[in-house]
Design an enzyme around this catalytic site. Sequence first.
Site, PDB file in Angstrom:
ATOM      1  N   ARG A 158     -15.060  -6.261  -0.389  1.00  0.00           N
ATOM      2  CA  ARG A 158     -14.413  -5.955   0.902  1.00  0.00           C
ATOM      3  C   ARG A 158     -13.762  -4.565   0.885  1.00  0.00           C
ATOM      4  O   ARG A 158     -13.121  -4.184  -0.080  1.00  0.00           O
ATOM      5  CB  ARG A 158     -13.348  -7.027   1.180  1.00  0.00           C
ATOM      6  CG  ARG A 158     -12.537  -6.815   2.447  1.00  0.00           C
ATOM      7  CD  ARG A 158     -11.194  -6.214   2.134  1.00  0.00           C
ATOM      8  NE  ARG A 158     -10.304  -6.215   3.288  1.00  0.00           N
ATOM      9  CZ  ARG A 158      -9.155  -5.544   3.352  1.00  0.00           C
ATOM     10  NH1 ARG A 158      -8.772  -4.812   2.311  1.00  0.00           N
ATOM     11  NH2 ARG A 158      -8.409  -5.586   4.409  1.00  0.00           N
ATOM     12  N   VAL A 159     -13.951  -3.801   1.938  1.00  0.00           N
ATOM     13  CA  VAL A 159     -13.306  -2.490   2.049  1.00  0.00           C
ATOM     14  C   VAL A 159     -12.313  -2.541   3.203  1.00  0.00           C
ATOM     15  O   VAL A 159     -12.625  -3.040   4.282  1.00  0.00           O
ATOM     16  CB  VAL A 159     -14.351  -1.383   2.311  1.00  0.00           C
ATOM     17  CG1 VAL A 159     -13.666  -0.028   2.480  1.00  0.00           C
ATOM     18  CG2 VAL A 159     -15.362  -1.326   1.174  1.00  0.00           C
ATOM     19  N   THR A 194       0.831  -1.203   0.000  1.00  0.00           N
ATOM     20  CA  THR A 194       0.000   0.000   0.000  1.00  0.00           C
ATOM     21  C   THR A 194       0.868   1.257   0.000  1.00  0.00           C
ATOM     22  O   THR A 194       1.948   1.250   0.597  1.00  0.00           O
ATOM     23  CB  THR A 194      -0.876  -0.055   1.277  1.00  0.00           C
ATOM     24  OG1 THR A 194      -1.794  -1.125   1.118  1.00  0.00           O
ATOM     25  CG2 THR A 194      -1.615   1.219   1.537  1.00  0.00           C
ATOM     26  N   THR A 219      -0.529   1.161   6.974  1.00  0.00           N
ATOM     27  CA  THR A 219      -0.646  -0.049   6.165  1.00  0.00           C
ATOM     28  C   THR A 219      -0.670  -1.259   7.089  1.00  0.00           C
ATOM     29  O   THR A 219      -0.138  -1.201   8.193  1.00  0.00           O
ATOM     30  CB  THR A 219       0.515  -0.142   5.143  1.00  0.00           C
ATOM     31  OG1 THR A 219       0.387  -1.350   4.387  1.00  0.00           O
ATOM     32  CG2 THR A 219       1.881  -0.138   5.810  1.00  0.00           C
ATOM     33  N   GLY A 277      -6.359  -4.499   7.144  1.00  0.00           N
ATOM     34  CA  GLY A 277      -7.384  -3.479   7.317  1.00  0.00           C
ATOM     35  C   GLY A 277      -8.371  -3.790   8.426  1.00  0.00           C
ATOM     36  O   GLY A 277      -8.782  -2.900   9.173  1.00  0.00           O
TER      37      GLY A 277
HETATM   38  N1  ASP Z   1      -4.378  -1.870   4.666  1.00  0.00           N
HETATM   39  C1  ASP Z   1      -4.657  -2.470   3.391  1.00  0.00           C
HETATM   40  C2  ASP Z   1      -6.012  -3.120   3.444  1.00  0.00           C
HETATM   41  O1  ASP Z   1      -6.293  -3.826   4.381  1.00  0.00           O
HETATM   42  C3  ASP Z   1      -3.647  -3.470   2.946  1.00  0.00           C
HETATM   43  C4  ASP Z   1      -2.203  -3.055   3.083  1.00  0.00           C
HETATM   44  O2  ASP Z   1      -1.884  -2.087   3.752  1.00  0.00           O
HETATM   45  O3  ASP Z   1      -1.351  -3.733   2.496  1.00  0.00           O
HETATM   46  O4  ASP Z   1      -6.743  -2.962   2.527  1.00  0.00           O
END
Ligand code: ASP
Length: 261
Positions: A155-156, A127, A178, A181
């Site tokens: 999915r969010v 991310t 990051t 989530g």
């Molecule tokens: N935080 C992001 C999510 O869960 C994934 C990531 O940071 O790699 O969508």
Amino acid sequence: VEAVEHCVILLEDDPLFNAGCGSVLNEFGLVEMDAGIMDGTTLAAGAVANVRQVRNPIALAKRIMDLGEQVLLIGEGAERLARQQGLRFEPEDYFITAPRVQQLARARRAGGARLDHEDEATRRYSTVGAVARDGNGHLAAATSTGGMTNKRWGRVGDSPLVGAGVYADDAQGAISATGVGEHIIRYVLAKRVADCLAGDHTESLQCIDRVLAEFQQRLRGQAGVIAINAAGHSCARCTTQGMVHGWIDAHNPPYCSIDMG
Ligand code: ASP
């Protein structure tokens, strides 16, 4: 705000990172992207979730913020606004890269949604996010992502959610996060960091370390955070496998690191 938007656009356009072109793939092998941006002066925010084919989701989030009517738009409604606003679209295969196809196959074998950081081959390029402070002390934060590999359709994650994956308040700091989530949302991670981000560089780092340690303890959560506080001290820390990060200010040479911070 323009600076964080610009930085994130550069990273979305780079196929190495999990945002825009080169995003991870969902359970059906499609790219669905989330992004959020926040202005620390006005507490204005804009965000999108589950958008497809929009070249720069962060630009759409910024447009939503500037329009000022809504904070978060999802899916087709968000894409419709992007079209109305004349933002750039790309065909589906622009976003899908060979390493992500292979990564999805590995995630399907392992089962469940997987964090990009956990994947040996790609873990450093996940991310993307940016935080900034200008000469007048105005702060901004932005985060953009394809989410987690093999995630469920619809999915969010945390990235577009104010206080979870993105947060900015001139009185506190600007933060981009990051990690998984589902954990970050429940811990309201970015806001927890903002709440203790005062003082100098060392004190800010101690704040992030404390929040990340508690996050690990309470939820067995792993995360990475980049932050800048109200006084202009930048810092980054992660408990994930690694996180490429860097910063630049008016007084010191630019700093860049490919590991923990
Ligand atoms: N935080 C992001 C999510 O869960 C994934 C990531 O940071 O790699 O969508």
